[in-house]
Design an enzyme around this catalytic site. Structure first.
Site, PDB file in Angstrom:
ATOM      1  N   HIS A  44       0.768  -1.153   0.027  1.00 18.19           N
ATOM      2  CA  HIS A  44      -0.086  -0.048   0.056  1.00 18.19           C
ATOM      3  C   HIS A  44       0.778   1.238   0.011  1.00 18.19           C
ATOM      4  O   HIS A  44       2.188   1.046   0.300  1.00 18.19           O
ATOM      5  CB  HIS A  44      -0.820   0.053   0.988  1.00 18.19           C
ATOM      6  CG  HIS A  44      -2.166  -1.142   1.173  1.00 18.19           C
ATOM      7  ND1 HIS A  44      -2.803  -1.125   2.103  1.00 18.19           N
ATOM      8  CD2 HIS A  44      -2.452  -1.905   0.347  1.00 18.19           C
ATOM      9  CE1 HIS A  44      -3.861  -2.142   1.907  1.00 18.19           C
ATOM     10  NE2 HIS A  44      -3.459  -2.540   0.636  1.00 18.19           N
ATOM     11  N   GLU A  46       1.115   3.752   1.983  1.00 15.33           N
ATOM     12  CA  GLU A  46       1.699   4.143   3.484  1.00 15.33           C
ATOM     13  C   GLU A  46       3.005   3.464   3.433  1.00 15.33           C
ATOM     14  O   GLU A  46       4.055   4.112   3.945  1.00 15.33           O
ATOM     15  CB  GLU A  46       0.752   4.033   4.439  1.00 15.33           C
ATOM     16  CG  GLU A  46      -0.626   4.811   4.287  1.00 15.33           C
ATOM     17  CD  GLU A  46      -1.448   4.234   3.785  1.00 15.33           C
ATOM     18  OE1 GLU A  46      -2.959   4.311   4.086  1.00 15.33           O
ATOM     19  OE2 GLU A  46      -1.455   3.327   2.724  1.00 15.33           O
ATOM     20  N   TRP A 164      -9.125   6.204 -40.525  1.00 16.35           N
ATOM     21  CA  TRP A 164      -9.428   6.922 -39.177  1.00 16.35           C
ATOM     22  C   TRP A 164     -10.169   8.062 -39.240  1.00 16.35           C
ATOM     23  O   TRP A 164      -9.698   9.049 -39.836  1.00 16.35           O
ATOM     24  CB  TRP A 164      -8.012   6.981 -38.632  1.00 16.35           C
ATOM     25  CG  TRP A 164      -7.229   5.795 -38.121  1.00 16.35           C
ATOM     26  CD1 TRP A 164      -6.139   5.388 -38.960  1.00 16.35           C
ATOM     27  CD2 TRP A 164      -7.216   4.886 -37.167  1.00 16.35           C
ATOM     28  NE1 TRP A 164      -5.571   4.298 -38.442  1.00 16.35           N
ATOM     29  CE2 TRP A 164      -6.415   3.912 -37.383  1.00 16.35           C
ATOM     30  CE3 TRP A 164      -8.302   4.771 -36.035  1.00 16.35           C
ATOM     31  CZ2 TRP A 164      -6.057   2.933 -36.428  1.00 16.35           C
ATOM     32  CZ3 TRP A 164      -8.125   3.650 -35.263  1.00 16.35           C
ATOM     33  CH2 TRP A 164      -7.082   2.794 -35.440  1.00 16.35           C
ATOM     34  N   ARG A 178      -6.780   4.220 -21.878  1.00 19.74           N
ATOM     35  CA  ARG A 178      -6.948   2.680 -21.639  1.00 19.74           C
ATOM     36  C   ARG A 178      -5.971   2.330 -20.172  1.00 19.74           C
ATOM     37  O   ARG A 178      -6.183   1.402 -19.609  1.00 19.74           O
ATOM     38  CB  ARG A 178      -6.110   2.012 -22.856  1.00 19.74           C
ATOM     39  CG  ARG A 178      -7.323   2.057 -23.849  1.00 19.74           C
ATOM     40  CD  ARG A 178      -6.703   1.308 -24.983  1.00 19.74           C
ATOM     41  NE  ARG A 178      -7.848   1.023 -26.212  1.00 19.74           N
ATOM     42  CZ  ARG A 178      -7.586   0.714 -27.502  1.00 19.74           C
ATOM     43  NH1 ARG A 178      -6.190   0.303 -27.715  1.00 19.74           N
ATOM     44  NH2 ARG A 178      -8.445   0.691 -28.311  1.00 19.74           N
ATOM     45  N   GLU A 288     -15.646   1.136 -25.079  1.00 14.15           N
ATOM     46  CA  GLU A 288     -14.964   1.608 -26.558  1.00 14.15           C
ATOM     47  C   GLU A 288     -15.779   1.305 -27.467  1.00 14.15           C
ATOM     48  O   GLU A 288     -15.881   1.761 -28.571  1.00 14.15           O
ATOM     49  CB  GLU A 288     -13.637   1.035 -26.684  1.00 14.15           C
ATOM     50  CG  GLU A 288     -12.657   1.647 -25.769  1.00 14.15           C
ATOM     51  CD  GLU A 288     -11.209   1.646 -26.653  1.00 14.15           C
ATOM     52  OE1 GLU A 288     -11.238   2.131 -27.818  1.00 14.15           O
ATOM     53  OE2 GLU A 288     -10.180   1.506 -25.800  1.00 14.15           O
TER      54      GLU A 288
END
Length: 357
Positions: A44, A46, A164, A178, A288
């Site tokens: 974690h 911490e 595209w 992503r 998507e």
């Protein structure tokens, strides 16, 4: 705390089912330790920061973007680790909603005589932990719906030509998005038409490719193509109905079929899909395509953030719309969103929207 929030973002998409937490240790006006949740969720933030600080942690103040955990998991409670290290003050951004932790971490710290300050930059922290909170409180991931379309809301011409519509800068932004999500979701039609990779292939982040999830109620897709061929390298989950055909071919290529309860029409219920993903630890989901999947999420009120990439091109009404029918008769019943930001990306524009209250 702003530094801790920035550090915590490094874990987005890479630490599920845990939250992406940041921690900064300050002593005598100097940063002596920095940490963020590590890949896979351990250690974690911490513990990572304490390791960085070493003996300098004694007498320091810890700035943490989420209440330190109080339960025994794969490692001991972070609240206890802070006490053992000699931290004298903890500044926390927001409380953990997990019932194993909520308020208990604070009580452990206060019982040990540590001075506690709460809710510093809480709004920013709640936004940073929205995926973790959604999984705990709503039993579903935080959902980002990505739409990329022409000026008139089309994603392809009448012949299906779609590559595209948006430019390189937009596609690069998508790869970054992503990398910051745990999983990507698409429908079977998108896979059949585009044969996508659904990986991260830019900015040196290929190692951050998320889980690929496909909705295919009947498991009718052939176990071929780019997704299938890479299933042993990058996880592939197939959400299907309980009455689908054999799942054996998918197991053989390394994919994981997931049976999801159907809706009243016998189709996959998108709410059950989201619950299934949450049960498997997914906190942040990037959707998507295609238009049917997007519409089902909007009808269910399950879109938490909409990322709209708009290109400066017009296709016309005979092109393929970016959304399937929502069944909306009255404008008052249409889903409404509030614009949060607008970013030019070369010739394109990215606008971020959240549901209107």
């Amino acid at each position: 705390m702003r530094l801790a929030l920035t550090l915590g973002k490094r874990g987005l998409g890479n630490v599920w089912p845990n939250p992406a937490v940041g921690c900064v240790l300050v002593k005598n006006g100097r940063v002596v330790g920095r940490g963020w949740t590590q890949p896979g969720g351990r250690p974690h933030a911490e513990v990572h920061a304490l390791s960085h600080a070493g003996k300098a942690a004694k007498g320091a103040t810890a700035y943490v973007t989420l209440e330190p955990c109080a339960h025994q998991g794969q490692t001991g409670p972070c609240a206890n680790a802070l006490i053992t290290a000699g931290i004298t003050r903890v500044v926390s951004a927001t409380q953990d909603p997990d019932t194993r932790v909520s308020g208990k971490g604070y009580e452990i710290l206060k019982s040990a005589g540590i001075f506690l300050t709460q809710d510093i930059l809480k709004t920013q922290a709640d936004a940073a932990h929205a995926g973790f909170f959604s999984r705990i409180q709503k039993n579903r991931p935080f959902v980002t719906l990505k739409l990329a379309s022409s000026l008139d809301g089309r994603i392809a011409t009448k012949t299906g030509d779609s590559r595209w519509i948006t430019g390189p800068m937009s596609r690069r932004a998508v790869h970054l998005m992503r990398a910051q999500h745990d999983a990507i979701l698409v429908g079977r039609n998108t896979v059949a038409q585009d044969d996508p990779d659904l990986t991260v292939r830019d900015m040196g982040l290929s190692h951050r490719s998320p889980i690929r999830v496909v909705l295919d109620s009947g498991l009718n897709l052939p176990a071929t193509g780019r997704l299938a061929n890479s299933a042993t390298q990058i996880p592939l989950w197939i959400c299907h109905s309980e009455h689908a055909k054999t799942t054996e071919k998918w197991h053989q290529i390394g994919a994981i079929p997931l049976a999801c309860p159907p809706d009243q029409q016998g189709r996959i219920d998108i709410n059950n899909v989201l619950a299934t993903l949450a049960e498997r630890g997914i906190t942040r989901l990037f959707v998507e395509g295609g238009g049917q999947v997007a519409a089902s999420l909007l009808r269910a009120g399950a879109v938490d953030q909409l990322a709209l990439f708009t290109a400066g091109v017009a296709i016309g009404s005979d092109g393929l719309a970016n959304l399937a029918s929502l069944g909306t008769d009255a404008l008052a019943d249409a889903p409404r969103f509030t614009r949060k930001s607008v970013t030019p990306l070369g010739p394109d524009v990215l606008s971020i929207w959240t549901p209107s209250q």
